[in-house]
Scaffold this motif. Structure first.
Motif, PDB file in Angstrom:
ATOM      1  N   HIS A  72      14.903   5.272   1.569  1.00 52.82           N
ATOM      2  CA  HIS A  72      13.805   4.493   2.150  1.00 52.82           C
ATOM      3  C   HIS A  72      13.173   3.593   1.080  1.00 52.82           C
ATOM      4  O   HIS A  72      12.937   2.408   1.314  1.00 52.82           O
ATOM      5  CB  HIS A  72      12.760   5.437   2.752  1.00 52.82           C
ATOM      6  N   VAL A  73      12.927   4.145  -0.087  1.00 53.81           N
ATOM      7  CA  VAL A  73      12.325   3.363  -1.168  1.00 53.81           C
ATOM      8  C   VAL A  73      13.299   2.288  -1.646  1.00 53.81           C
ATOM      9  O   VAL A  73      12.892   1.160  -1.947  1.00 53.81           O
ATOM     10  CB  VAL A  73      11.883   4.278  -2.327  1.00 53.81           C
ATOM     11  N   LEU A  74      14.577   2.590  -1.692  1.00 61.30           N
ATOM     12  CA  LEU A  74      15.567   1.600  -2.109  1.00 61.30           C
ATOM     13  C   LEU A  74      15.644   0.424  -1.131  1.00 61.30           C
ATOM     14  O   LEU A  74      16.095  -0.666  -1.508  1.00 61.30           O
ATOM     15  CB  LEU A  74      16.947   2.248  -2.269  1.00 61.30           C
ATOM     16  N   ASP A  75      15.190   0.624   0.102  1.00 60.93           N
ATOM     17  CA  ASP A  75      15.150  -0.467   1.086  1.00 60.93           C
ATOM     18  C   ASP A  75      14.017  -1.460   0.812  1.00 60.93           C
ATOM     19  O   ASP A  75      14.018  -2.559   1.368  1.00 60.93           O
ATOM     20  CB  ASP A  75      14.980   0.086   2.504  1.00 60.93           C
ATOM     21  N   TRP A  76      13.051  -1.083  -0.016  1.00 66.23           N
ATOM     22  CA  TRP A  76      11.950  -1.984  -0.307  1.00 66.23           C
ATOM     23  C   TRP A  76      12.494  -3.232  -1.000  1.00 66.23           C
ATOM     24  O   TRP A  76      13.325  -3.149  -1.901  1.00 66.23           O
ATOM     25  CB  TRP A  76      10.906  -1.316  -1.179  1.00 66.23           C
TER      26      TRP A  76
ATOM     27  N   THR B 141       6.797  10.428  -1.334  1.00 67.20           N
ATOM     28  CA  THR B 141       6.257   9.181  -0.793  1.00 67.20           C
ATOM     29  C   THR B 141       4.904   9.462  -0.169  1.00 67.20           C
ATOM     30  O   THR B 141       4.653  10.575   0.306  1.00 67.20           O
ATOM     31  CB  THR B 141       7.191   8.555   0.261  1.00 67.20           C
ATOM     32  N   GLY B 142       4.062   8.458  -0.155  1.00 64.56           N
ATOM     33  CA  GLY B 142       2.742   8.603   0.442  1.00 64.56           C
ATOM     34  C   GLY B 142       2.771   8.518   1.954  1.00 64.56           C
ATOM     35  O   GLY B 142       1.853   8.939   2.621  1.00 64.56           O
ATOM     36  N   GLU B 143       3.848   7.968   2.490  1.00 62.84           N
ATOM     37  CA  GLU B 143       3.933   7.822   3.943  1.00 62.84           C
ATOM     38  C   GLU B 143       4.785   8.930   4.548  1.00 62.84           C
ATOM     39  O   GLU B 143       5.692   9.442   3.920  1.00 62.84           O
ATOM     40  CB  GLU B 143       4.493   6.451   4.304  1.00 62.84           C
ATOM     41  N   LYS B 144       4.463   9.297   5.773  1.00 64.07           N
ATOM     42  CA  LYS B 144       5.257  10.308   6.469  1.00 64.07           C
ATOM     43  C   LYS B 144       6.485   9.642   7.055  1.00 64.07           C
ATOM     44  O   LYS B 144       6.385   8.637   7.754  1.00 64.07           O
ATOM     45  CB  LYS B 144       4.434  10.973   7.570  1.00 64.07           C
ATOM     46  N   LEU B 145       7.633  10.206   6.745  1.00 62.45           N
ATOM     47  CA  LEU B 145       8.896   9.661   7.239  1.00 62.45           C
ATOM     48  C   LEU B 145       9.489  10.623   8.251  1.00 62.45           C
ATOM     49  O   LEU B 145       9.264  11.831   8.182  1.00 62.45           O
ATOM     50  CB  LEU B 145       9.867   9.451   6.073  1.00 62.45           C
ATOM     51  N   PRO B 146      10.298  10.119   9.189  1.00 59.19           N
ATOM     52  CA  PRO B 146      10.885  10.993  10.195  1.00 59.19           C
ATOM     53  C   PRO B 146      11.807  12.043   9.591  1.00 59.19           C
ATOM     54  O   PRO B 146      11.907  13.149  10.092  1.00 59.19           O
ATOM     55  CB  PRO B 146      11.678  10.050  11.107  1.00 59.19           C
ATOM     56  N   ASP B 147      12.485  11.702   8.488  1.00 57.06           N
ATOM     57  CA  ASP B 147      13.402  12.640   7.832  1.00 57.06           C
ATOM     58  C   ASP B 147      12.776  13.053   6.499  1.00 57.06           C
ATOM     59  O   ASP B 147      12.635  12.234   5.601  1.00 57.06           O
ATOM     60  CB  ASP B 147      14.761  11.969   7.602  1.00 57.06           C
ATOM     61  N   PRO B 148      12.369  14.323   6.379  1.00 57.18           N
ATOM     62  CA  PRO B 148      11.684  14.753   5.161  1.00 57.18           C
ATOM     63  C   PRO B 148      12.615  14.992   3.968  1.00 57.18           C
ATOM     64  O   PRO B 148      12.161  15.344   2.896  1.00 57.18           O
ATOM     65  CB  PRO B 148      11.013  16.063   5.592  1.00 57.18           C
TER      66      PRO B 148
ATOM     67  N   HIS C 185       0.820  -1.212   0.000  1.00 61.42           N
ATOM     68  CA  HIS C 185       0.000   0.000   0.000  1.00 61.42           C
ATOM     69  C   HIS C 185       0.855   1.264   0.000  1.00 61.42           C
ATOM     70  O   HIS C 185       0.320   2.362   0.121  1.00 61.42           O
ATOM     71  CB  HIS C 185      -0.945   0.006   1.203  1.00 61.42           C
ATOM     72  N   ASP C 186       2.158   1.106  -0.127  1.00 56.21           N
ATOM     73  CA  ASP C 186       3.066   2.261  -0.169  1.00 56.21           C
ATOM     74  C   ASP C 186       3.331   2.642  -1.621  1.00 56.21           C
ATOM     75  O   ASP C 186       3.487   1.783  -2.488  1.00 56.21           O
ATOM     76  CB  ASP C 186       4.398   1.929   0.507  1.00 56.21           C
ATOM     77  N   VAL C 187       3.399   3.960  -1.860  1.00 58.52           N
ATOM     78  CA  VAL C 187       3.635   4.473  -3.209  1.00 58.52           C
ATOM     79  C   VAL C 187       4.713   5.544  -3.137  1.00 58.52           C
ATOM     80  O   VAL C 187       4.713   6.378  -2.236  1.00 58.52           O
ATOM     81  CB  VAL C 187       2.343   5.092  -3.797  1.00 58.52           C
ATOM     82  N   ALA C 188       5.623   5.497  -4.093  1.00 59.48           N
ATOM     83  CA  ALA C 188       6.637   6.536  -4.211  1.00 59.48           C
ATOM     84  C   ALA C 188       6.695   6.981  -5.663  1.00 59.48           C
ATOM     85  O   ALA C 188       6.527   6.178  -6.575  1.00 59.48           O
ATOM     86  CB  ALA C 188       8.002   6.025  -3.775  1.00 59.48           C
ATOM     87  N   THR C 189       6.923   8.272  -5.861  1.00 63.28           N
ATOM     88  CA  THR C 189       7.092   8.817  -7.197  1.00 63.28           C
ATOM     89  C   THR C 189       8.451   9.496  -7.258  1.00 63.28           C
ATOM     90  O   THR C 189       8.741  10.390  -6.462  1.00 63.28           O
ATOM     91  CB  THR C 189       5.996   9.846  -7.532  1.00 63.28           C
TER      92      THR C 189
END
Length: 90
Positions: free
Chosen positions: A49-53, A34-41, A17-21
């Motif tokens: 973060h996306v590369l960790d997927w 990213t659609g999710e809020k991350l601690p580091d903007p 359910h996560d999306v990144a553009t």
């Protein structure tokens, strides 16, 4: 392959359910949303973060990129930095 082809457009990455553009200009990632809020903007932190997927789907669309450039490193340098950080944390 997008960097080598100097492609410009949007790379949509979907994991569950996560999306990144990722916004690319002439093959370089210039911004990441990213659609999710991350601690580091920071955009680089979002990219890492996306590369960790470990699974997901992606689709690239040729398009004019109008987002502000928030990443000023070549994609190959970003990937090298990501790899170095991963190996240091392992």
């Amino acid at each position: 392959f997008l960097e080598q082809g100097q492609r410009t457009g949007l790379l949509l990455v979907v994991k569950d359910h996560d999306v990144a553009t990722m916004h690319l200009s002439d093959g370089s990632v210039v911004d990441v949303e990213t659609g999710e809020k991350l601690p580091d903007p920071d955009s680089v932190a979002r990219l890492f973060h996306v590369l960790d997927w470990t699974h997901g789907r992606f689709e690239f669309t040729n398009a004019e990129v109008v987002s502000e450039r928030t990443i000023n490193m070549p994609t190959s340098a970003l990937l090298a930095e990501y790899t170095q950080r991963r190996s240091e944390n392992s």
